[in-house]
Design an enzyme around this catalytic site. Structure first.
Site, PDB file in Angstrom:
ATOM      1  N   LYS A  45       0.899  -1.213  -0.050  1.00 62.36           N
ATOM      2  CA  LYS A  45       0.071  -0.088   0.120  1.00 62.36           C
ATOM      3  C   LYS A  45       0.727   1.274  -0.008  1.00 62.36           C
ATOM      4  O   LYS A  45       0.265   2.404   0.038  1.00 62.36           O
ATOM      5  CB  LYS A  45      -1.104   0.002   1.175  1.00 62.36           C
ATOM      6  N   LYS A  47       2.281   2.545   1.956  1.00 61.77           N
ATOM      7  CA  LYS A  47       1.920   3.419   3.349  1.00 61.77           C
ATOM      8  C   LYS A  47       2.898   3.013   4.458  1.00 61.77           C
ATOM      9  O   LYS A  47       3.123   1.937   4.563  1.00 61.77           O
ATOM     10  CB  LYS A  47       0.603   3.168   3.782  1.00 61.77           C
TER      11      LYS A  47
HETATM   12  N1  C2G Z   1     -13.087   5.563   6.130  1.00 58.55           N
HETATM   13  C1  C2G Z   1     -13.902   6.281   6.277  1.00 58.55           C
HETATM   14  N2  C2G Z   1     -13.963   7.640   6.386  1.00 58.55           N
HETATM   15  C2  C2G Z   1     -12.713   8.282   6.555  1.00 58.55           C
HETATM   16  C3  C2G Z   1     -11.793   7.724   6.273  1.00 58.55           C
HETATM   17  C4  C2G Z   1     -11.536   5.965   6.314  1.00 58.55           C
HETATM   18  O1  C2G Z   1     -15.214   5.804   6.077  1.00 58.55           O
HETATM   19  N3  C2G Z   1     -12.785   9.474   6.390  1.00 58.55           N
HETATM   20  C5  C2G Z   1     -12.937   4.245   6.095  1.00 58.55           C
HETATM   21  C6  C2G Z   1     -12.236   3.544   4.751  1.00 58.55           C
HETATM   22  O2  C2G Z   1     -13.293   3.701   3.816  1.00 58.55           O
HETATM   23  C7  C2G Z   1     -11.871   2.044   5.203  1.00 58.55           C
HETATM   24  C8  C2G Z   1     -11.783   2.437   6.629  1.00 58.55           C
HETATM   25  O3  C2G Z   1     -12.220   3.559   7.137  1.00 58.55           O
HETATM   26  O4  C2G Z   1     -13.455   1.381   5.013  1.00 58.55           O
HETATM   27  C9  C2G Z   1     -10.310   2.138   7.006  1.00 58.55           C
HETATM   28  O5  C2G Z   1      -9.760   3.082   6.324  1.00 58.55           O
HETATM   29  P1  C2G Z   1      -8.176   3.142   5.832  1.00 58.55           P
HETATM   30  O6  C2G Z   1      -7.360   2.593   7.197  1.00 58.55           O
HETATM   31  O7  C2G Z   1      -7.598   4.237   5.136  1.00 58.55           O
HETATM   32  O8  C2G Z   1      -8.140   1.790   5.029  1.00 58.55           O
HETATM   33  P2  C2G Z   1      -7.434   1.508   3.575  1.00 58.55           P
HETATM   34  O9  C2G Z   1      -6.111   2.115   3.723  1.00 58.55           O
HETATM   35  O10 C2G Z   1      -8.373   2.101   2.524  1.00 58.55           O
HETATM   36  O11 C2G Z   1      -7.423  -0.191   3.853  1.00 58.55           O
HETATM   37  O12 C2G Z   1      -7.688  -4.600   1.776  1.00 58.55           O
HETATM   38  C10 C2G Z   1      -8.534  -3.124   2.068  1.00 58.55           C
HETATM   39  C11 C2G Z   1      -7.522  -2.285   2.663  1.00 58.55           C
HETATM   40  O13 C2G Z   1      -6.885  -2.841   3.593  1.00 58.55           O
HETATM   41  C12 C2G Z   1      -8.293  -0.793   3.001  1.00 58.55           C
END
Ligand code: C2G
Length: 129
Positions: A45, A47
């Site tokens: 990712k 990240k």
């Molecule tokens: N999320 C949200 N609102 C935000 C930020 C995040 O609803 N303002 C949700 C994202 O859509 C996701 C969850 O919180 O469903 C976790 O966000 P992240 O940690 O950014 O997840 P991500 O990096 O998108 O990883 O295999 C799937 C991945 O692991 C998803």
């Protein structure tokens, strides 16, 4: 018991994440969070999370909506997770809309609206001002 699963990094945990977890839990009775490991974050990712996997896991486990936290090690484990954990509902924020529809033959797939005004990136940017 209706079992729900969701995936993410959940770094710098904020109310957008909590909104997602609350609504994910509302889809059933038991919520599993597959939490991205530090290696998966970095290798797949691009990240680098501020908090380690163990720190992020401890924070998630303290949230009333979360029943179990498991590691997310790769993109491919979702199908296996859904069958191994007898998942009924797969939930993700709608920034992933459509990306996991391949799971529809195994479980319900629900994309929930993100909380628009907050993100880990925004927090990091604002803190650097
Ligand atoms: N999320 C949200 N609102 C935000 C930020 C995040 O609803 N303002 C949700 C994202 O859509 C996701 C969850 O919180 O469903 C976790 O966000 P992240 O940690 O950014 O997840 P991500 O990096 O998108 O990883 O295999 C799937 C991945 O692991 C998803």
């Amino acid at each position: 018991m209706k079992r729900v699963i969701t995936y993410g990094t959940f770094d710098l945990l904020h109310y957008g994440h909590i909104n997602l977890l609350r609504r994910a839990k509302e889809q059933g009775d038991y919520l599993i969070v597959a939490l991205s490991t530090d290696e998966f974050n970095w290798e797949s990712k691009q990240k680098k999370s501020y908090f380690t996997f163990e720190e992020r896991k401890a924070m998630l486990e303290a949230i009333r909506y979360v029943d179990l936290v498991i590691p997310e090690n790769n993109w491919e484990q979702k199908k296996t997770d859904v069958s191994e954990y007898n998942v009924d509902v797969f939930v993700m924020g709608d920034d992933w809309e459509g990306k996991f529809d391949f799971l529809k033959d195994q479980c319900e797939v629900v994309y929930l609206p993100r909380t628009p005004e907050i993100s880990t990136t925004k927090i990091k940017t604002e803190l650097h001002k």
